[in-house]
Design an enzyme around this catalytic site. Structure first.
Site, PDB file in Angstrom:
ATOM      1  N   CYS A  56     -21.358  25.295  33.141  1.00  0.00           N
ATOM      2  CA  CYS A  56     -22.427  25.981  32.214  1.00  0.00           C
ATOM      3  C   CYS A  56     -23.811  25.319  32.140  1.00  0.00           C
ATOM      4  CB  CYS A  56     -21.810  25.650  30.859  1.00  0.00           C
ATOM      5  SG  CYS A  56     -20.112  26.286  30.710  1.00  0.00           S
TER       6      CYS A  56
ATOM      7  N   HIS B 247     -27.480  25.804  25.503  1.00  0.00           N
ATOM      8  CA  HIS B 247     -26.105  26.544  25.923  1.00  0.00           C
ATOM      9  C   HIS B 247     -25.250  26.973  24.777  1.00  0.00           C
ATOM     10  CE1 HIS B 247     -22.267  27.694  27.953  1.00  0.00           C
ATOM     11  NE2 HIS B 247     -22.007  26.462  27.682  1.00  0.00           N
TER      12      HIS B 247
ATOM     13  N   ASN C 271     -19.069  31.944  24.893  1.00  0.00           N
ATOM     14  CA  ASN C 271     -19.553  31.100  25.821  1.00  0.00           C
ATOM     15  C   ASN C 271     -19.820  31.730  27.185  1.00  0.00           C
ATOM     16  OD1 ASN C 271     -20.062  29.099  27.993  1.00  0.00           O
ATOM     17  ND2 ASN C 271     -18.869  27.252  26.861  1.00  0.00           N
TER      18      ASN C 271
HETATM   19  N1  COA Z   1      -6.418  28.594  16.311  1.00  0.00           N
HETATM   20  C1  COA Z   1      -5.678  27.916  15.555  1.00  0.00           C
HETATM   21  N2  COA Z   1      -5.676  26.691  15.860  1.00  0.00           N
HETATM   22  C2  COA Z   1      -5.814  26.121  17.081  1.00  0.00           C
HETATM   23  C3  COA Z   1      -6.854  26.972  18.010  1.00  0.00           C
HETATM   24  C4  COA Z   1      -7.099  28.223  17.692  1.00  0.00           C
HETATM   25  N3  COA Z   1      -7.549  29.212  18.242  1.00  0.00           N
HETATM   26  N4  COA Z   1      -7.174  26.209  19.092  1.00  0.00           N
HETATM   27  C5  COA Z   1      -6.624  25.118  18.625  1.00  0.00           C
HETATM   28  N5  COA Z   1      -6.179  25.011  17.660  1.00  0.00           N
HETATM   29  C6  COA Z   1      -5.174  23.768  17.002  1.00  0.00           C
HETATM   30  C7  COA Z   1      -4.864  22.716  17.823  1.00  0.00           C
HETATM   31  O1  COA Z   1      -3.850  22.822  18.678  1.00  0.00           O
HETATM   32  C8  COA Z   1      -4.754  21.643  16.937  1.00  0.00           C
HETATM   33  O2  COA Z   1      -3.410  21.851  16.348  1.00  0.00           O
HETATM   34  P1  COA Z   1      -2.485  20.403  15.966  1.00  0.00           P
HETATM   35  O3  COA Z   1      -3.241  19.393  14.957  1.00  0.00           O
HETATM   36  O4  COA Z   1      -1.176  20.971  15.590  1.00  0.00           O
HETATM   37  O5  COA Z   1      -2.237  19.902  17.586  1.00  0.00           O
HETATM   38  C9  COA Z   1      -5.697  21.868  15.800  1.00  0.00           C
HETATM   39  O6  COA Z   1      -6.220  23.184  15.951  1.00  0.00           O
HETATM   40  C10 COA Z   1      -6.977  20.927  15.920  1.00  0.00           C
HETATM   41  O7  COA Z   1      -7.462  20.976  17.253  1.00  0.00           O
HETATM   42  P2  COA Z   1      -8.874  20.237  17.542  1.00  0.00           P
HETATM   43  O8  COA Z   1      -8.723  20.423  19.159  1.00  0.00           O
HETATM   44  O9  COA Z   1      -8.894  18.896  16.826  1.00  0.00           O
HETATM   45  O10 COA Z   1      -9.819  21.269  17.077  1.00  0.00           O
HETATM   46  P3  COA Z   1     -11.208  21.277  17.008  1.00  0.00           P
HETATM   47  O11 COA Z   1     -11.792  21.128  15.653  1.00  0.00           O
HETATM   48  O12 COA Z   1     -11.761  20.204  17.928  1.00  0.00           O
HETATM   49  O13 COA Z   1     -11.551  22.576  17.548  1.00  0.00           O
HETATM   50  C11 COA Z   1     -12.259  23.415  19.588  1.00  0.00           C
HETATM   51  C12 COA Z   1     -11.130  22.934  18.963  1.00  0.00           C
HETATM   52  C13 COA Z   1     -11.802  23.901  21.192  1.00  0.00           C
HETATM   53  C14 COA Z   1     -12.989  24.593  18.883  1.00  0.00           C
HETATM   54  C15 COA Z   1     -13.384  22.177  19.865  1.00  0.00           C
HETATM   55  O14 COA Z   1     -12.796  21.362  20.307  1.00  0.00           O
HETATM   56  C16 COA Z   1     -14.453  22.802  20.911  1.00  0.00           C
HETATM   57  O15 COA Z   1     -15.282  23.741  20.774  1.00  0.00           O
HETATM   58  N6  COA Z   1     -14.666  21.930  21.849  1.00  0.00           N
HETATM   59  C17 COA Z   1     -15.722  22.241  22.997  1.00  0.00           C
HETATM   60  C18 COA Z   1     -15.486  23.183  23.891  1.00  0.00           C
HETATM   61  C19 COA Z   1     -16.389  23.698  24.747  1.00  0.00           C
HETATM   62  O16 COA Z   1     -17.314  23.840  24.374  1.00  0.00           O
HETATM   63  N7  COA Z   1     -16.093  23.881  26.034  1.00  0.00           N
HETATM   64  C20 COA Z   1     -17.011  24.501  27.051  1.00  0.00           C
HETATM   65  C21 COA Z   1     -18.159  23.502  27.060  1.00  0.00           C
HETATM   66  S1  COA Z   1     -19.303  24.079  28.269  1.00  0.00           S
END
Ligand code: COA
Length: 310
Positions: free
Chosen positions: A115, A240, A270
């Protein structure tokens, strides 16, 4: 800074027509529109059709950018393509695009910095132009993210979209003068976001989220210090587009007013290396301002740039 500085003289973007709303994922995954929107700021994304590749989208954006710049493909000295979703391992996506740009005989290469790819590419373009080696560079960020996503993985499939952006970079002229680009990488986090051979994308979401905020803050502070800027001097910070909450966290820590942070995340999700040129296209060109851009992604790569709009 003078007329020898590399300048983005035109940019263009392309988004495939197929819109996919969050409700699509509710039909087969344990997720919801509200969960996705509240955690990411994403409402919908664009998906390319099966037979459309990253190069096809990149080519459309490239042709449009060249048209805007009034540059004939024959005049291009170098093509740089930032992508993490190349059409195939060989030849490069840049070579494929060159073959379809009528009359273009420029050398071409891909840049693999996920990215952060567009800003990594900008640093290469700036160095080549300011050294005098090349006069006209076409920088493309194009991604078919759907090709590397596991449709059953609710933590990644909701986050990404397909699209492309392209910029024409020359010495001097009006547009966005590239005043400075800084690059960084923390290879210890290489496993946090990866596509192992033969597999789909794997991500440690929380680690990426935390690191993106930390590096985003560091880059902005570093660029402000190097360019002797205060927040008042900056018109736009072009982040980004990964997650609205990453941007909001950085804004809160550095007291960045909302109007300085344009976004497309709500309708693009993204688009990796395409996200910054797509965002650039979504804002009006306002002359005589300083702009900043910040990117982060797999690697863990990060990068920042400062521009003057002329
Ligand atoms: N819908 C519902 N639940 C979801 C889900 C979805 N689409 N995706 C994940 N979950 C669940 C997880 O499985 C977890 O469940 P559990 O507690 O039973 O294990 C729960 O939600 C919380 O997960 P967590 O990872 O703590 O959520 P979060 O608030 O961190 O949000 C992301 C998850 C992926 C949205 C967030 O971590 C994120 O955006 N990270 C950066 C990713 C990114 O930008 N990547 C590219 C970089 S360039």
């Amino acid at each position: 800074m003078d007329s020898k500085s590399a300048t983005i003289i035109a940019s263009a973007a392309y988004l495939p027509p197929k819109r996919v709303e969050n409700s699509h994922f509710e039909t087969y995954l344990n997720t919801s529109d509200s969960w996705i929107y509240e955690r990411t700021g994403i409402k919908e994304r664009r998906w390319a059709e099966n037979d459309v590749k990253a190069s096809d989208m990149g080519l459309i954006a490239a042709k449009e950018a060249l048209k805007k710049a009034q540059i004939d493909p024959k005049e291009v000295d170098l093509i740089l393509v930032a992508t993490m979703t190349p059409d195939q391992p060989l030849p490069s996506t840049a070579a494929i695009i060159q073959s379809k740009l009528e009359g273009c005989r420029a050398p071409a290469m891909d840049i693999s910095a996920a990215c952060s790819g567009y800003l990594y590419g900008l640093s290469v373009a700036k160095a080549f132009i300011e050294s005098g080696m090349y006069a006209t560079i076409l920088l493309i960020g194009c991604e078919k993210m759907t090709q590397v996503l596991d449709p059953e993985d609710r933590s990644t499939v909701i986050l990404f979209g397909d699209g492309a952006g392209a910029s024409v970079i020359k010495k001097g002229g009006s547009g966005l003068r590239i005043d400075r680009v800084v690059l960084g990488l923390d290879g210890n986090l290489a496993g946090s976001l990866c596509i192992p051979n033969g597999k789909k994308m794997q991500m440690s979401g929380q680690e990426i989220f935390k690191t993106a905020i930390q590096k985003g803050v560091e880059i902005i502070e570093l660029l402000m210090e190097q360019e002797m800027l205060s927040m008042n001097d900056i018109r736009y910070i072009l982040f980004h587009q990964a997650n609205i909450r990453i941007m909001q966290n950085i804004q809160k820590r550095l007291l960045i007013p909302e109007e300085k942070v344009p976004t497309t995340i709500g309708y693009t999700a993204n688009t990796s290396a395409a996200s910054i040129p797509i965002l650039l296209q979504s804002i009006p060109h306002e002359k005589n301002h300083r702009y900043m851009s910040v990117a982060f992604g797999a690697g863990f790569t990060y990068a920042g740039a400062v521009f003057t709009s002329l």
